[in-house]
Design a protein around this motif. Structure first.
Motif, mmCIF file in Angstrom:
data_model
loop_
_atom_site.group_PDB
_atom_site.id
_atom_site.type_symbol
_atom_site.label_atom_id
_atom_site.label_comp_id
_atom_site.label_asym_id
_atom_site.label_seq_id
_atom_site.Cartn_x
_atom_site.Cartn_y
_atom_site.Cartn_z
ATOM 1 N N ARG A 28 2.103 1.601 -1.919
ATOM 2 C CA ARG A 28 2.013 0.357 -1.354
ATOM 3 C C ARG A 28 2.303 -0.628 -2.730
ATOM 4 N NH1 ARG A 28 -1.069 -2.234 2.845
ATOM 5 N NH2 ARG A 28 -1.879 -0.253 3.545
ATOM 6 N N VAL A 29 2.644 -1.711 -2.533
ATOM 7 C CA VAL A 29 2.537 -2.639 -3.544
ATOM 8 C C VAL A 29 1.587 -3.948 -3.238
ATOM 9 C CG1 VAL A 29 4.265 -4.791 -4.478
ATOM 10 C CG2 VAL A 29 5.321 -2.579 -3.329
ATOM 11 N N GLU A 31 -0.943 -6.889 -2.739
ATOM 12 C CA GLU A 31 -0.637 -7.963 -1.975
ATOM 13 C C GLU A 31 0.553 -7.979 -1.171
ATOM 14 O OE1 GLU A 31 -0.446 -11.195 -4.601
ATOM 15 O OE2 GLU A 31 -2.210 -10.957 -5.817
ATOM 16 N N LYS A 32 1.024 -6.727 -0.652
ATOM 17 C CA LYS A 32 2.090 -6.741 0.196
ATOM 18 C C LYS A 32 1.380 -5.898 1.553
ATOM 19 C CE LYS A 32 5.779 -7.740 -2.060
ATOM 20 N NZ LYS A 32 6.632 -9.033 -1.419
ATOM 21 N N ASP A 33 1.596 -6.352 2.653
ATOM 22 C CA ASP A 33 0.988 -5.731 3.941
ATOM 23 C C ASP A 33 1.316 -4.362 4.416
ATOM 24 O OD1 ASP A 33 -0.541 -8.017 4.117
ATOM 25 O OD2 ASP A 33 0.617 -9.090 5.540
ATOM 26 N N LEU A 34 2.387 -3.802 4.036
ATOM 27 C CA LEU A 34 3.000 -2.669 4.458
ATOM 28 C C LEU A 34 2.826 -1.390 3.612
ATOM 29 C CD1 LEU A 34 6.199 -4.088 6.181
ATOM 30 C CD2 LEU A 34 3.855 -3.390 7.258
ATOM 31 N N TYR A 36 4.385 2.309 2.651
ATOM 32 C CA TYR A 36 5.768 3.286 2.722
ATOM 33 C C TYR A 36 5.408 4.868 2.591
ATOM 34 C CZ TYR A 36 7.454 -1.495 2.404
ATOM 35 O OH TYR A 36 7.805 -2.941 2.822
ATOM 36 N N SER A 58 15.468 -5.862 -0.209
ATOM 37 C CA SER A 58 14.611 -7.035 -1.184
ATOM 38 C C SER A 58 13.617 -6.456 -1.971
ATOM 39 C CB SER A 58 14.299 -7.906 -0.163
ATOM 40 O OG SER A 58 13.241 -7.641 0.677
ATOM 41 N N LEU A 59 12.740 -5.530 -1.451
ATOM 42 C CA LEU A 59 11.757 -5.027 -2.177
ATOM 43 C C LEU A 59 12.382 -4.013 -3.218
ATOM 44 C CD1 LEU A 59 8.567 -4.689 -2.690
ATOM 45 C CD2 LEU A 59 8.494 -2.922 -0.762
ATOM 46 N N GLU A 62 13.650 -6.059 -6.093
ATOM 47 C CA GLU A 62 12.313 -6.441 -6.746
ATOM 48 C C GLU A 62 11.630 -5.239 -7.832
ATOM 49 O OE1 GLU A 62 7.976 -7.972 -5.817
ATOM 50 O OE2 GLU A 62 9.243 -8.355 -4.179
ATOM 51 N N ASN A 202 -6.085 -1.818 4.623
ATOM 52 C CA ASN A 202 -6.372 -2.863 3.432
ATOM 53 C C ASN A 202 -7.566 -3.712 3.995
ATOM 54 O OD1 ASN A 202 -5.255 -4.545 5.552
ATOM 55 N ND2 ASN A 202 -3.699 -4.592 4.646
#
Length: 221
Positions: A28-29, A31-34, A36, A58-59, A62, A202
Motif C-alpha cells: 500500500r502507498v 494516503e492511497k486507498d488501494l 495491491y 502512473s503509480l 511515480e 484503512n
C-alpha cells in the motif's frame, strides 16, 4: 499501519523478517486507498527485497523515482508490517518493486470478534480473475465468504494463508475493496466457503464496517 484498538502491537527488529521466495504480500502507498497483491521474488538480507506487484502505470512511474510504501504479510497466523523506501519500480521483463530491507517492523495479533450474519453481494479477486461471491457473516476483523467454484477452477484449490482481494457492498455505507487472508476453506457440492481475516483495512474502511455492524445490531435486536 491501521490496527484494532485493542490489538497487541509489538515493535521488533527487521532482522527477524520471516519472508521467503513466493511469500504473498500486500503493498500500500501511504494516503492511497488501494492495496495491491504481490509476491516476494528475491531479497538480499539486511539490504533489499524484490516483489512482483502489478501496479497502474502512473503509480509505477511515480514509485520508480522513489517513495514510501507499506508492506504487510502473514506468518503463522500473525500479521507483520513495515514501512520502507522504494529503490526502483520496473515493468520489463515483468512488474517488479525493489525496496529497502526494514530495520524495524510491527507484529500485530488481531482480536477475534463475534460475527454478525448477513447476506451481502461481493466480488473475490484471485490470480485467475474475478469471482462473484456472497458474504455470509462479518465482524470488524473478518468475514465468511461463499463462492461457487468447480473442481478444475484454480480458486477451488485456495488454502489457509492465501491472500485475496474482496470487494463488498455494505448497503447504505457504500462499497469497500480490501485484502483478506484465508484462515480456513471448506469445499462442498461446488461451493467454496472461506473464513477470512481483513488484512489491511484503512481508517475509512474500518469506519464503514463499524457503522454497518451498528446498523445491523439495531435492526436485528
Amino acid at each position: 499501519m491501521t490496527v484494532q484498538t485493542d490489538a497487541k502491537v509489538v515493535m521488533i527488529p527487521g532482522v527477524q523478517l520471516s519472508v521467503s521466495l513466493g511469500k504473498d504480500v500486500i503493498v500500500r502507498v501511504p494516503e492511497k486507498d488501494l492495496a495491491y497483491r504481490g509476491k516476494i521474488v528475491g531479497f538480499d538480507p539486511y539490504d533489499y527485497l524484490i516483489a512482483s506487484v502489478r501496479l497502474p502505470s502512473s503509480l509505477r512511474e511515480e514509485l520508480s523515482m522513489g517513495g514510501q510504501i507499506i508492506v504487510k504479510y502473514v506468518h503463522q497466523g500473525t500479521v507483520y508490517g513495515f514501512k520502507t523506501l522504494v529503490r526502483n519500480a520496473i515493468s520489463s521483463p515483468t512488474s517488479l518493486l525493489f525496496f529497502d530491507y526494514p530495520t524495524v517492523m510491527e507484529k500485530v495479533q488481531l482480536r477475534r470478534d463475534s460475527r454478525t450474519n448477513c447476506n451481502l453481494d461481493g466480488t473475490l479477486y484471485s490470480d485467475e480473475g474475478e469471482h462473484d461471491c456472497l458474504i455470509l457473516n462479518i465482524s470488524s476483523t473478518g468475514c465468511r465468504v461463499s463462492v461457487r467454484a468447480k473442481a478444475r477452477d484454480r480458486i477451488a484449490a485456495v488454502e489457509a494463508g492465501a491472500i485475496l482481494i474482496l470487494s463488498l457492498n455494505l448497503g447504505a455505507e457504500g462499497g469497500i475493496k480490501l485484502p483478506i487472508m484465508v484462515r480456513n476453506a471448506k469445499r462442498e457440492q461446488g461451493l467454496l466457503t472461506l473464513g477470512s481475516m481483513f488484512l489491511d483495512p484503512n481508517a475509512e474502511e474500518e469506519e464503514r464496517i463499524g457503522k454497518y455492524l451498528e446498523r445491523m445490531q439495531r435492526l436485528t435486536r
